[in-house]
Design a protein around this motif. Structure first.
Motif, PDB file in Angstrom:
ATOM      1  N   ARG A 416       0.823  -1.211   0.000  1.00  0.00           N
ATOM      2  CA  ARG A 416       0.000   0.000   0.000  1.00  0.00           C
ATOM      3  C   ARG A 416       0.861   1.267   0.000  1.00  0.00           C
ATOM      4  O   ARG A 416       1.999   1.252   0.462  1.00  0.00           O
ATOM      5  N   SER A 417       0.251   2.338  -0.499  1.00  0.00           N
ATOM      6  CA  SER A 417       0.959   3.624  -0.568  1.00  0.00           C
ATOM      7  C   SER A 417       0.323   4.684   0.315  1.00  0.00           C
ATOM      8  O   SER A 417       0.906   5.741   0.528  1.00  0.00           O
ATOM      9  N   VAL A 418      -0.902   4.410   0.808  1.00  0.00           N
ATOM     10  CA  VAL A 418      -1.636   5.400   1.600  1.00  0.00           C
ATOM     11  C   VAL A 418      -1.946   4.811   2.979  1.00  0.00           C
ATOM     12  O   VAL A 418      -2.481   3.707   3.073  1.00  0.00           O
ATOM     13  N   ILE A 459      -3.371  15.650   4.222  1.00  0.00           N
ATOM     14  CA  ILE A 459      -2.660  14.570   3.530  1.00  0.00           C
ATOM     15  C   ILE A 459      -1.427  15.135   2.849  1.00  0.00           C
ATOM     16  O   ILE A 459      -1.467  16.222   2.267  1.00  0.00           O
ATOM     17  N   ASN A 460      -0.328  14.386   2.950  1.00  0.00           N
ATOM     18  CA  ASN A 460       0.930  14.810   2.348  1.00  0.00           C
ATOM     19  C   ASN A 460       1.794  13.566   2.166  1.00  0.00           C
ATOM     20  O   ASN A 460       1.469  12.487   2.665  1.00  0.00           O
ATOM     21  N   THR A 461       2.895  13.731   1.453  1.00  0.00           N
ATOM     22  CA  THR A 461       3.801  12.598   1.258  1.00  0.00           C
ATOM     23  C   THR A 461       4.861  12.569   2.359  1.00  0.00           C
ATOM     24  O   THR A 461       5.244  13.607   2.896  1.00  0.00           O
ATOM     25  N   THR A 462       5.304  11.370   2.668  1.00  0.00           N
ATOM     26  CA  THR A 462       6.474  11.174   3.538  1.00  0.00           C
ATOM     27  C   THR A 462       7.336  10.117   2.868  1.00  0.00           C
ATOM     28  O   THR A 462       6.863   9.395   1.983  1.00  0.00           O
ATOM     29  N   TYR A 463       8.588  10.049   3.272  1.00  0.00           N
ATOM     30  CA  TYR A 463       9.490   9.037   2.713  1.00  0.00           C
ATOM     31  C   TYR A 463       9.957   8.112   3.835  1.00  0.00           C
ATOM     32  O   TYR A 463      10.445   8.564   4.861  1.00  0.00           O
ATOM     33  N   VAL A 464       9.772   6.809   3.634  1.00  0.00           N
ATOM     34  CA  VAL A 464      10.209   5.797   4.600  1.00  0.00           C
ATOM     35  C   VAL A 464      11.086   4.800   3.863  1.00  0.00           C
ATOM     36  O   VAL A 464      10.637   4.169   2.902  1.00  0.00           O
ATOM     37  N   TYR A 465      12.330   4.690   4.313  1.00  0.00           N
ATOM     38  CA  TYR A 465      13.310   3.813   3.643  1.00  0.00           C
ATOM     39  C   TYR A 465      13.348   4.077   2.137  1.00  0.00           C
ATOM     40  O   TYR A 465      13.382   3.156   1.320  1.00  0.00           O
ATOM     41  N   CYS A 490      -8.170   2.499  11.286  1.00  0.00           N
ATOM     42  CA  CYS A 490      -7.016   3.238  10.762  1.00  0.00           C
ATOM     43  C   CYS A 490      -5.775   2.349  10.845  1.00  0.00           C
ATOM     44  O   CYS A 490      -5.834   1.228  11.357  1.00  0.00           O
ATOM     45  N   ASP A 491      -4.660   2.860  10.338  1.00  0.00           N
ATOM     46  CA  ASP A 491      -3.393   2.112  10.361  1.00  0.00           C
ATOM     47  C   ASP A 491      -2.559   2.456  11.585  1.00  0.00           C
ATOM     48  O   ASP A 491      -1.728   1.674  12.020  1.00  0.00           O
ATOM     49  N   ILE A 492      -2.772   3.652  12.092  1.00  0.00           N
ATOM     50  CA  ILE A 492      -2.053   4.083  13.302  1.00  0.00           C
ATOM     51  C   ILE A 492      -2.886   5.123  14.032  1.00  0.00           C
ATOM     52  O   ILE A 492      -3.628   5.895  13.407  1.00  0.00           O
ATOM     53  N   VAL A 493      -2.741   5.134  15.370  1.00  0.00           N
ATOM     54  CA  VAL A 493      -3.465   6.089  16.200  1.00  0.00           C
ATOM     55  C   VAL A 493      -2.474   7.099  16.761  1.00  0.00           C
ATOM     56  O   VAL A 493      -1.392   6.729  17.226  1.00  0.00           O
ATOM     57  N   CYS A 494      -2.846   8.370  16.705  1.00  0.00           N
ATOM     58  CA  CYS A 494      -2.026   9.445  17.276  1.00  0.00           C
ATOM     59  C   CYS A 494      -2.826  10.084  18.409  1.00  0.00           C
ATOM     60  O   CYS A 494      -3.935  10.576  18.184  1.00  0.00           O
ATOM     61  N   LEU A 495      -2.286  10.022  19.640  1.00  0.00           N
ATOM     62  CA  LEU A 495      -2.962  10.562  20.819  1.00  0.00           C
ATOM     63  C   LEU A 495      -2.250  11.849  21.249  1.00  0.00           C
ATOM     64  O   LEU A 495      -1.092  11.819  21.653  1.00  0.00           O
ATOM     65  N   VAL A 496      -2.926  12.976  21.093  1.00  0.00           N
ATOM     66  CA  VAL A 496      -2.309  14.288  21.314  1.00  0.00           C
ATOM     67  C   VAL A 496      -2.780  14.888  22.638  1.00  0.00           C
ATOM     68  O   VAL A 496      -3.984  14.956  22.898  1.00  0.00           O
ATOM     69  N   THR A 576       6.089   5.200   9.348  1.00  0.00           N
ATOM     70  CA  THR A 576       6.894   3.980   9.536  1.00  0.00           C
ATOM     71  C   THR A 576       6.149   2.985  10.413  1.00  0.00           C
ATOM     72  O   THR A 576       6.078   1.791  10.098  1.00  0.00           O
ATOM     73  N   MET A 577       5.567   3.452  11.507  1.00  0.00           N
ATOM     74  CA  MET A 577       4.796   2.569  12.392  1.00  0.00           C
ATOM     75  C   MET A 577       3.569   1.999  11.677  1.00  0.00           C
ATOM     76  O   MET A 577       3.198   0.848  11.891  1.00  0.00           O
ATOM     77  N   ALA A 578       2.946   2.809  10.819  1.00  0.00           N
ATOM     78  CA  ALA A 578       1.777   2.338  10.055  1.00  0.00           C
ATOM     79  C   ALA A 578       2.185   1.270   9.042  1.00  0.00           C
ATOM     80  O   ALA A 578       1.465   0.290   8.825  1.00  0.00           O
ATOM     81  N   MET A 579       3.365   1.456   8.436  1.00  0.00           N
ATOM     82  CA  MET A 579       3.856   0.487   7.438  1.00  0.00           C
ATOM     83  C   MET A 579       4.314  -0.816   8.078  1.00  0.00           C
ATOM     84  O   MET A 579       4.191  -1.883   7.489  1.00  0.00           O
TER      85      MET A 579
END
Length: 619
Positions: A416-418, A459-465, A490-496, A576-579
């Motif tokens: 996946r890419s998203v 939404i934006n791009t990030t680079y992992v490896y 979702c693929d990852i949870v962010c708790l702020v 990275t954590m989502a991937m």
């Protein structure tokens, strides 16, 4: 186009309705003519339009008025037959048959009529002088044909015209009174012109005209034929040809000419190829092709779809500044029936200093739409003519349905890419700032955003490896008791939480314990507003201790209150954590793990930008 055609023949007794049908079928005049011919079906392979055709006879002697009314309501086209040697049968066309048909058909979808003058073998004169005023009076009359069942004159032509009146009706295209195309037809052809104008210069050059011709008629135009077409336009229209290309005015003029000369099947072929139905609306089958999406799978654009969307951007970025001004954006969406992107989109994706959507932001918004609402994405690609320009069967060819997430977990890798990150936090914890910082906006710039234009997505791009991925952040409304399945999937949870508010962390702890403690979804705690003095959180344990107990990475410090653009490292960590949701907590705590991921990100971000500059110079 219709799947079949139903033709009904009506008229006074003895005008030759049954003889016409029997002459067509047997190709000879019958010696004995019954009161009424049985309904016949002509197979698709022997009709010019390749559509099954049902021909229905009517007999006053054998049928009731009720049966006639039923047949009128079922017919796609009605042939009113009169005898050219019988004035009374001609008078009955307007005094009886047209009013009767009008009363028994829907006002909004009038059935086309064909006037048929039979027994032309018995007279030397034509009935056309009498019939023309009738044709001018009733717009539903498509044409008039004089024929002879006895001599077999114009019999096949009569049924061809009847078939054509259904499959290629004049009514939706042309207004005889004004001698011009109807507004809906002009609107549809204007969209077709703009989709076909691949370089957006306002003219169809020879290459574009040939592509259009091949797309609609499966054959290119010979150079001389192309020149002849343009010469016809030049002779009749001052501004029909510009820079040796066909203008929109010239394109519309040509289609008006086709219709006026009885070649409306040419215009219908073009309209149907570009997705229009008989009412000149875009067909639902065209806009929403079937696409099967199994549970736990997501939808993404594939390489061909991105290439197409890049070409659409290039076509409309006239000043080559890698951003779409409001005028350029309106021009891009001119082929849509409505403006699909509101002001909130500018706060969902990257924009330039003027607030215009950049090339990266444009592709990001398409990625977001595909992920959240793939049906809408299919519709949008349909308006842009994706299947035609990209020469694909349908828009569905531009979509990749990812494999089940469970398989990704089993194989410990994903294609996946998203990746979706749902952001939780109490009111005032800094969630909105966290989303906007991902788009490169510091606190000062965020303060210029109007509340009504606020977006709950970024939404934006990030680079992992070294791999470019999209991270989709979704701010979840902080009503603890009303979290939906979508809020939790979702693929990852962010708790702020806000480091300066002693009661901010408690909400994050509650959400985690109730919804995510026993799930396999990775979680990250974010200590927002880290530029402010940190206070003790009024909870049973500190955020650091909480993360340690629940085997989460330690809280990540974050602030967007800086003079420059906010730091992006935290978003790389989230992606990275989502991937790699299977990565152990020990690895996540290791500085070398994050270093490898972020170094790859930095290198590829620089390379990506350099490559884009090179591509830009070649555009």
């Amino acid at each position: 186009m219709r799947k079949d055609v139903r033709i009904l023949l009506v008229g006074e007794p003895k005008v030759g309705k049954t003889s016409l049908i029997m002459s067509l079928v047997s190709e000879e005049f019958p010696d004995v003519v019954p009161y009424r011919a049985e309904e016949i079906t002509i197979p698709a392979d022997v009709t010019p339009e390749r559509v099954p055709t049902h021909i229905v006879d009517y007999s006053e002697a054998e049928q009731t008025d009720e049966q006639l009314f039923q047949e009128i309501s079922k017919a796609n086209v009605i042939c009113i037959v009169y005898a050219v040697n019988n004035k009374k049968s001609i008078e009955k066309v307007t005094s009886h048959w047209i009013p009767l048909i009008t009363e028994n058909t829907d006002k909004d979808s009038r059935v086309p009529l064909i006037l048929v003058g039979n027994k032309s073998d018995l007279v030397e004169h034509s009935s056309m002088e009498t019939i023309l005023p009738i044709m001018n009076q009733y717009s539903e009359i498509e044409t008039c044909v004089e024929c002879s069942a006895k001599n077999l004159k114009n019999i096949s032509e009569l049924f061809y015209y009847a078939q054509k009146a259904v499959l290629h009706p004049t009514g939706p295209l042309y207004c005889p009174e004004k001698k011009d195309m109807k507004p809906l037809c002009v609107k549809a052809l204007t969209r077709i012109f703009k989709v076909s104008d691949l370089d957006n210069d306002g003219n169809l050059n020879d290459n574009e005209l040939n592509f259009f011709q091949r797309t609609c008629f499966n054959t290119p135009l010979e150079p001389q034929a192309l020149e002849d077409v343009k010469n016809v336009v030049r002779k009749n229209l001052i501004d029909g040809v510009c820079d040796n290309g066909l203008t929109l005015k010239g394109f519309l003029f040509l289609h008006t000419l086709f219709i006026q000369r009885g070649r409306h099947e040419t215009t219908w072929t073009v309209l149907r190829r570009f997705g229009y139905d008989d009412d000149l609306e875009l067909n639902q089958d065209y806009l929403f092709p079937p696409l099967k999406i199994p549970p736990d799978c997501t939808t993404e654009l594939n390489h061909n779809a991105y290439l197409f969307l890049q070409s659409v951007f290039d076509k409309h970025d006239k000043d080559r500044d890698c951003a779409l001004s409001p005028e350029e954006l309106r021009d891009l969406f001119d082929v849509f029936p409505y403006m699909p992107w509101g002001p909130d989109v500018n706060n969902t994706v990257c924009t330039n200093d003027q607030g215009w959507i950049t090339y990266q932001g444009y592709l990001s918004q398409w990625t977001l739409t595909t992920y959240l609402d793939v049906q809408r994405c299919l519709e949008y690609l349909g308006y842009l003519g994706y299947s035609i320009i990209a020469e694909q069967e349908s828009q569905a060819a531009g979509i990749t349905v990812t494999r089940d997430k469970k398989i990704d977990l089993q194989k410990r890798q994903t294609q996946r890419s998203v990746f979706r990150c749902n952001v939780f936090g109490d009111i005032g914890s800094g969630k909105s700032g966290f989303l906007q910082a991902f788009l490169g906006r510091n606190l000062m710039r965020q303060k210029t955003i109007k509340e009504e234009h606020r977006s709950y997505y970024a939404i934006n791009t990030t680079y992992v490896y070294g791999q470019e991925k999209y991270l989709l952040l979704h701010e979840v409304f902080p009503d603890f008791d009303y979290l939906s399945d979508a809020d939790l999937a979702c693929d990852i949870v962010c708790l702020v939480y806000d480091v300066s508010n002693p009661y901010s962390f408690e909400y994050c702890a509650k959400v985690f314990k109730q919804y995510f403690m026993d799930s396999k979804t990775p979680c990250m705690m974010v200590a927002a507003k880290s530029d402010l003095p940190e206070v003790k959180q009024m909870y049973g344990c500190s955020p650091l201790e909480f993360c340690r107990r629940h085997k989460m990475p330690p809280p990540q410090s974050f602030t967007c209150n800086a003079a420059s653009a906010p730091n992006r490292d935290i978003y790389t960590k989230l992606t990275t954590m989502a991937m790699y949701p299977h990565v152990s907590q020990a690895d996540l705590k290791s500085s070398t793990f994050w270093l490898r991921a972020s170094v790859g990100a930095t290198v590829f971000a620089v390379l990506g930008f350099a490559m884009y500059r090179v591509l830009l110079k070649t555009r």
